[in-house]
Design an enzyme around this catalytic site. Sequence first.
Site, PDB file in Angstrom:
ATOM      1  N   TYR A 143       0.811  -1.210   0.000  1.00 52.99           N
ATOM      2  CA  TYR A 143       0.000   0.000   0.000  1.00 52.99           C
ATOM      3  C   TYR A 143       0.848   1.266   0.000  1.00 52.99           C
ATOM      4  O   TYR A 143       0.455   2.269  -0.573  1.00 52.99           O
ATOM      5  CB  TYR A 143      -0.914   0.037   1.237  1.00 52.99           C
ATOM      6  CG  TYR A 143      -2.179  -0.768   1.116  1.00 52.99           C
ATOM      7  CD1 TYR A 143      -2.129  -2.145   0.954  1.00 52.99           C
ATOM      8  CD2 TYR A 143      -3.416  -0.160   1.186  1.00 52.99           C
ATOM      9  CE1 TYR A 143      -3.288  -2.890   0.858  1.00 52.99           C
ATOM     10  CE2 TYR A 143      -4.583  -0.894   1.092  1.00 52.99           C
ATOM     11  CZ  TYR A 143      -4.514  -2.256   0.928  1.00 52.99           C
ATOM     12  OH  TYR A 143      -5.660  -2.987   0.835  1.00 52.99           O
ATOM     13  N   LYS A 193       3.750 -15.391   3.138  1.00 54.56           N
ATOM     14  CA  LYS A 193       4.063 -16.174   1.939  1.00 54.56           C
ATOM     15  C   LYS A 193       5.566 -16.390   1.932  1.00 54.56           C
ATOM     16  O   LYS A 193       6.289 -15.972   1.019  1.00 54.56           O
ATOM     17  CB  LYS A 193       3.573 -15.397   0.697  1.00 54.56           C
ATOM     18  CG  LYS A 193       3.605 -16.186  -0.607  1.00 54.56           C
ATOM     19  CD  LYS A 193       2.587 -17.316  -0.681  1.00 54.56           C
ATOM     20  CE  LYS A 193       2.786 -18.126  -1.950  1.00 54.56           C
ATOM     21  NZ  LYS A 193       1.959 -19.359  -1.966  1.00 54.56           N
ATOM     22  N   ASP A 226      -2.250 -18.659   1.091  1.00 56.14           N
ATOM     23  CA  ASP A 226      -3.193 -19.473   0.306  1.00 56.14           C
ATOM     24  C   ASP A 226      -3.840 -20.538   1.184  1.00 56.14           C
ATOM     25  O   ASP A 226      -5.053 -20.757   1.155  1.00 56.14           O
ATOM     26  CB  ASP A 226      -2.513 -20.087  -0.932  1.00 56.14           C
ATOM     27  CG  ASP A 226      -1.183 -20.761  -0.640  1.00 56.14           C
ATOM     28  OD1 ASP A 226      -0.658 -20.604   0.484  1.00 56.14           O
ATOM     29  OD2 ASP A 226      -0.660 -21.443  -1.536  1.00 56.14           O
ATOM     30  N   ASP A 250      -5.970  -7.241   4.302  1.00 58.57           N
ATOM     31  CA  ASP A 250      -7.122  -6.656   3.602  1.00 58.57           C
ATOM     32  C   ASP A 250      -8.009  -7.783   3.074  1.00 58.57           C
ATOM     33  O   ASP A 250      -9.233  -7.783   3.256  1.00 58.57           O
ATOM     34  CB  ASP A 250      -6.634  -5.776   2.451  1.00 58.57           C
ATOM     35  CG  ASP A 250      -7.799  -5.173   1.676  1.00 58.57           C
ATOM     36  OD1 ASP A 250      -8.753  -4.704   2.327  1.00 58.57           O
ATOM     37  OD2 ASP A 250      -7.768  -5.192   0.436  1.00 58.57           O
ATOM     38  N   ASP A 254     -11.849  -9.444   4.974  1.00 63.21           N
ATOM     39  CA  ASP A 254     -13.157  -9.542   4.298  1.00 63.21           C
ATOM     40  C   ASP A 254     -13.670 -10.984   4.355  1.00 63.21           C
ATOM     41  O   ASP A 254     -14.855 -11.228   4.575  1.00 63.21           O
ATOM     42  CB  ASP A 254     -13.062  -9.114   2.824  1.00 63.21           C
ATOM     43  CG  ASP A 254     -13.366  -7.630   2.624  1.00 63.21           C
ATOM     44  OD1 ASP A 254     -13.096  -6.851   3.565  1.00 63.21           O
ATOM     45  OD2 ASP A 254     -13.872  -7.258   1.547  1.00 63.21           O
TER      46      ASP A 254
HETATM   47  C1  IPM Z   1     -10.209  -1.702   4.069  1.00 61.94           C
HETATM   48  C2  IPM Z   1     -10.524  -1.175   2.698  1.00 61.94           C
HETATM   49  C3  IPM Z   1      -9.410  -0.238   2.269  1.00 61.94           C
HETATM   50  C4  IPM Z   1      -8.129  -1.020   2.218  1.00 61.94           C
HETATM   51  C5  IPM Z   1      -9.673   0.465   0.913  1.00 61.94           C
HETATM   52  C6  IPM Z   1     -10.984   1.214   0.936  1.00 61.94           C
HETATM   53  C7  IPM Z   1      -8.531   1.363   0.527  1.00 61.94           C
HETATM   54  O1  IPM Z   1     -10.699  -2.219   1.794  1.00 61.94           O
HETATM   55  O2  IPM Z   1     -10.119  -0.894   5.005  1.00 61.94           O
HETATM   56  O3  IPM Z   1     -10.064  -2.910   4.215  1.00 61.94           O
HETATM   57  O4  IPM Z   1      -7.825  -1.667   1.210  1.00 61.94           O
HETATM   58  O5  IPM Z   1      -7.402  -1.005   3.208  1.00 61.94           O
HETATM   59 MG    MG Z   2     -10.629  -4.145   2.685  1.00 66.78          MG
END
Ligand code: IPM
Ligand code: MG
Length: 364
Positions: A143, A193, A226, A250, A254
Site C-alpha cells: 500500500y 508467503k 493461500d 485486507d 473480508d
Molecule cells: C479496508 C478497505 C481499504 C483497504 C480500501 C478502501 C482502501 O478495503 O479498510 O479494508 O484496502 O485497506
Molecule cells: Mg478491505
Amino acid sequence: MHLKIAVLPGDYIGPEVMSAALPVLEAVLKKGGHTLEHSTHPVGGAGIDAHGKALPDSTLAACQAADAILFGSVGGPKWEKLPPKEQPERASLLPLRSHFRLFANVRPGLLPQALLETSPLRADRIASGIDMVCIRELTGGLYFGAKSTKEIAGGDIEAIDTMVYRQSEIERITDVAIATARARRKHITLVDKANVLETSVLWRKVVAARIAATAPDITLAFLYIDNAAMQLILRPGQFDVVLTENMFGDILSDEMAVVCGSLGMMASASLGAGHNRYGKPFGLYEPSGGTAPDIAGQDKANPCAQILSVALMLRHSFGLEAEAKQIENAVDRTIADGIRTADIASGKASVGCKAMGAAILARL
Ligand code: IPM
Ligand code: MG
C-alpha cells in the site's frame, strides 16, 4: 471524561449508519457521566464535492484536534471516473492512516450463536463457533511502498508496486498481536508467503524472535496465505489472533467478515503510534464493509459494524471498557431478540437501519 471526537461519515450508507451510531455513543456516555464534544466533517466523495479534495484541510485539522476519529466509509460510482490517485479511498483513508501513523488494524471476527445460520459455511464447520481477531499491519507493504507506471522499451508499459517491511515495523505490530492474544486464547497465527517473499521470511524471523523473547506464554503457528484462505473456510474455529501484513490482511479480513455472517457486522479499529490527551492510542474507528452504493438511501444498511466501532473506540482510545461492553451487549441482545437487518435476516423478516439503531439504543 470529556471526549472530543471528529465524526467523518463519508459517502452512500456512511451517513446512514453514522446517524444510527451517534445516539448510541451519546446515550452510553451520558449514562457513565461523561461528556461528548463532536463535530462532523466531509471526507471521501463528500470531501471532493464540498472542497474539491477527498481529505479537505479543515477535515484533517478537525481530526488533529480530536482524541479519536469516528469514520463511516468512503468511495463509490460517483467518483470512479476520477484519476485513481484522487479517488475517495486512496485520497482520504490512506492519507489518514499514514498521517496519524495508524499502523495497527484490529478487526474482530465473531460469529455469535444467534447468527450461526447467517454464515455461508456448513453448520458442522462452525458448530463450535468462531471467535477470532485479525491484526493487520496498516501503514507498510504494498500500500505504501514506491509505485510507478511508465512506458518502457518497445512501447510496453510497466507498473510497479513495492513491498517493503522493516524489522521495527514488524516488531511493533507483533506487540499489538501479543497484547491482543494475552486477553484471549493466547494463540497467534502468522499469515505470510514465506515460501516466495523476502518480506515474509523477515516477518517469520522477527515475529518468532519477539514471541520467544517477550511472550513465552503465547503459542505461534505459521500459515501461508493461500492455505490460510482455505483454512478459514474449512476450520475457522482454529483461529484466535491472526497476524499479517497489509495486503494479506485486507483480503483475509473480508473473508473473516463474511464467514462470520456479514460485512455489516465487522467493526474495525486502526490504532496509531501517537497518543491522545488521555495517553491512549489515537485511533480511527470504522465499519469494514464499505459504502454499499446499491442499498444507499433506502434505510437498508446494517448499522451494527458502525455501532460496534464506537465500542472499540471507547475501549481503545479512552479505556472505557464498561461502556464498550454495554454497547456490545446491547447489540448482542438485539440480535438475540431476533431483530435483524436484511443482510443478517437469512431471508426472514427484517428491519431498516433506523429501526435497528433504535432497537440497540433501547437495549442499552
Ligand atoms: C479496508 C478497505 C481499504 C483497504 C480500501 C478502501 C482502501 O478495503 O479498510 O479494508 O484496502 O485497506
Ligand atoms: Mg478491505
